[in-house]
Design a protein around this motif. Structure first.
Motif, PDB file in Angstrom:
ATOM      1  N   ALA A  76    -139.236 -43.847 -18.775  1.00 23.42           N
ATOM      2  CA  ALA A  76    -138.611 -42.604 -19.237  1.00 23.42           C
ATOM      3  C   ALA A  76    -138.427 -41.633 -18.071  1.00 23.42           C
ATOM      4  O   ALA A  76    -137.381 -40.985 -17.948  1.00 23.42           O
ATOM      5  N   LYS A  77    -139.425 -41.533 -17.200  1.00 26.59           N
ATOM      6  CA  LYS A  77    -139.314 -40.649 -16.035  1.00 26.59           C
ATOM      7  C   LYS A  77    -138.197 -41.116 -15.112  1.00 26.59           C
ATOM      8  O   LYS A  77    -137.436 -40.299 -14.586  1.00 26.59           O
ATOM      9  N   ASP A  78    -138.085 -42.434 -14.910  1.00 28.11           N
ATOM     10  CA  ASP A  78    -137.010 -42.965 -14.071  1.00 28.11           C
ATOM     11  C   ASP A  78    -135.646 -42.638 -14.668  1.00 28.11           C
ATOM     12  O   ASP A  78    -134.713 -42.263 -13.958  1.00 28.11           O
ATOM     13  N   LEU A  79    -135.512 -42.801 -15.971  1.00 29.00           N
ATOM     14  CA  LEU A  79    -134.251 -42.515 -16.652  1.00 29.00           C
ATOM     15  C   LEU A  79    -133.880 -41.042 -16.518  1.00 29.00           C
ATOM     16  O   LEU A  79    -132.738 -40.701 -16.211  1.00 29.00           O
ATOM     17  N   LEU A  80    -134.854 -40.162 -16.729  1.00 28.23           N
ATOM     18  CA  LEU A  80    -134.589 -38.726 -16.611  1.00 28.23           C
ATOM     19  C   LEU A  80    -134.238 -38.337 -15.179  1.00 28.23           C
ATOM     20  O   LEU A  80    -133.335 -37.533 -14.950  1.00 28.23           O
ATOM     21  N   SER A  81    -134.927 -38.924 -14.227  1.00 29.59           N
ATOM     22  CA  SER A  81    -134.650 -38.629 -12.823  1.00 29.59           C
ATOM     23  C   SER A  81    -133.233 -39.056 -12.456  1.00 29.59           C
ATOM     24  O   SER A  81    -132.495 -38.324 -11.798  1.00 29.59           O
TER      25      SER A  81
ATOM     26  N   SER B  78    -130.720 -39.457 -14.545  1.00 29.94           N
ATOM     27  CA  SER B  78    -129.815 -38.586 -15.292  1.00 29.94           C
ATOM     28  C   SER B  78    -129.686 -37.231 -14.606  1.00 29.94           C
ATOM     29  O   SER B  78    -128.580 -36.685 -14.497  1.00 29.94           O
ATOM     30  N   ASP B  79    -130.803 -36.684 -14.142  1.00 34.28           N
ATOM     31  CA  ASP B  79    -130.776 -35.395 -13.441  1.00 34.28           C
ATOM     32  C   ASP B  79    -129.925 -35.482 -12.179  1.00 34.28           C
ATOM     33  O   ASP B  79    -129.123 -34.591 -11.897  1.00 34.28           O
ATOM     34  N   ALA B  80    -130.091 -36.552 -11.416  1.00 34.31           N
ATOM     35  CA  ALA B  80    -129.329 -36.712 -10.175  1.00 34.31           C
ATOM     36  C   ALA B  80    -127.843 -36.826 -10.470  1.00 34.31           C
ATOM     37  O   ALA B  80    -127.014 -36.243  -9.759  1.00 34.31           O
ATOM     38  N   GLU B  81    -127.491 -37.545 -11.521  1.00 33.39           N
ATOM     39  CA  GLU B  81    -126.082 -37.679 -11.894  1.00 33.39           C
ATOM     40  C   GLU B  81    -125.500 -36.339 -12.328  1.00 33.39           C
ATOM     41  O   GLU B  81    -124.374 -35.992 -11.972  1.00 33.39           O
ATOM     42  N   THR B  82    -126.273 -35.580 -13.074  1.00 36.72           N
ATOM     43  CA  THR B  82    -125.816 -34.265 -13.524  1.00 36.72           C
ATOM     44  C   THR B  82    -125.602 -33.331 -12.339  1.00 36.72           C
ATOM     45  O   THR B  82    -124.604 -32.605 -12.284  1.00 36.72           O
ATOM     46  N   VAL B  83    -126.495 -33.357 -11.389  1.00 35.06           N
ATOM     47  CA  VAL B  83    -126.353 -32.524 -10.191  1.00 35.06           C
ATOM     48  C   VAL B  83    -125.080 -32.898  -9.442  1.00 35.06           C
ATOM     49  O   VAL B  83    -124.331 -32.025  -9.002  1.00 35.06           O
ATOM     50  N   ARG B  84    -124.804 -34.196  -9.309  1.00 38.98           N
ATOM     51  CA  ARG B  84    -123.583 -34.618  -8.617  1.00 38.98           C
ATOM     52  C   ARG B  84    -122.334 -34.126  -9.345  1.00 38.98           C
ATOM     53  O   ARG B  84    -121.367 -33.680  -8.712  1.00 38.98           O
ATOM     54  N   VAL B  85    -122.334 -34.188 -10.659  1.00 35.98           N
ATOM     55  CA  VAL B  85    -121.184 -33.707 -11.437  1.00 35.98           C
ATOM     56  C   VAL B  85    -120.989 -32.209 -11.223  1.00 35.98           C
ATOM     57  O   VAL B  85    -119.859 -31.742 -11.013  1.00 35.98           O
ATOM     58  N   ILE B  86    -122.067 -31.454 -11.264  1.00 35.60           N
ATOM     59  CA  ILE B  86    -121.969 -29.999 -11.068  1.00 35.60           C
ATOM     60  C   ILE B  86    -121.471 -29.684  -9.657  1.00 35.60           C
ATOM     61  O   ILE B  86    -120.622 -28.808  -9.466  1.00 35.60           O
TER      62      ILE B  86
END
Length: 97
Positions: free
Chosen positions: A47-52, A54-62
């Motif tokens: 779960a931590k790997d998935l969230l990490s 996801s967070d990195a992908e969201t940062v790239r989109v922003i």
């Protein structure tokens, strides 16, 4: 061999590689309690790997969105909070024609 220390209700909350005191109990690796505990740790790590990720992908989109908005001159880097504008200005590659 894993070791556990039980609370007053007989539940364990952590596994140890070595006994930590006289109240530490050894359990076999294939003990269902040990296996359940290890499975919970694997699920938490996944779960931590998935969230990490996801967070990195969201940062790239922003970051991409900010870059597009700045390139189209809809916003200026100075419109962003100082930490964000500082980061964006250092991350941006020079524009080549």
């Amino acid at each position: 061999m894993p070791f556990v220390r039980r609370d007053e209700n007989g539940k364990h909350h952590r596994l140890y590689e070595h006994p930590i005191d006289l109240q530490t109990e050894s359990l076999a690796v294939d003990n269902p309690e040990v296996q359940t505990y290890l499975e919970q740790l694997r699920r938490i790590a996944a779960a931590k790997d998935l969230l990490s990720s996801s967070d990195a992908e969201t940062v790239r989109v922003i970051e991409d969105l900010i870059e597009v908005l700045v390139d189209r001159r809809l916003i200026m880097l100075t419109d962003l909070p100082v930490p964000a504008s500082r980061r964006s200005s250092t991350d941006r590659a020079p524009v080549r024609p």
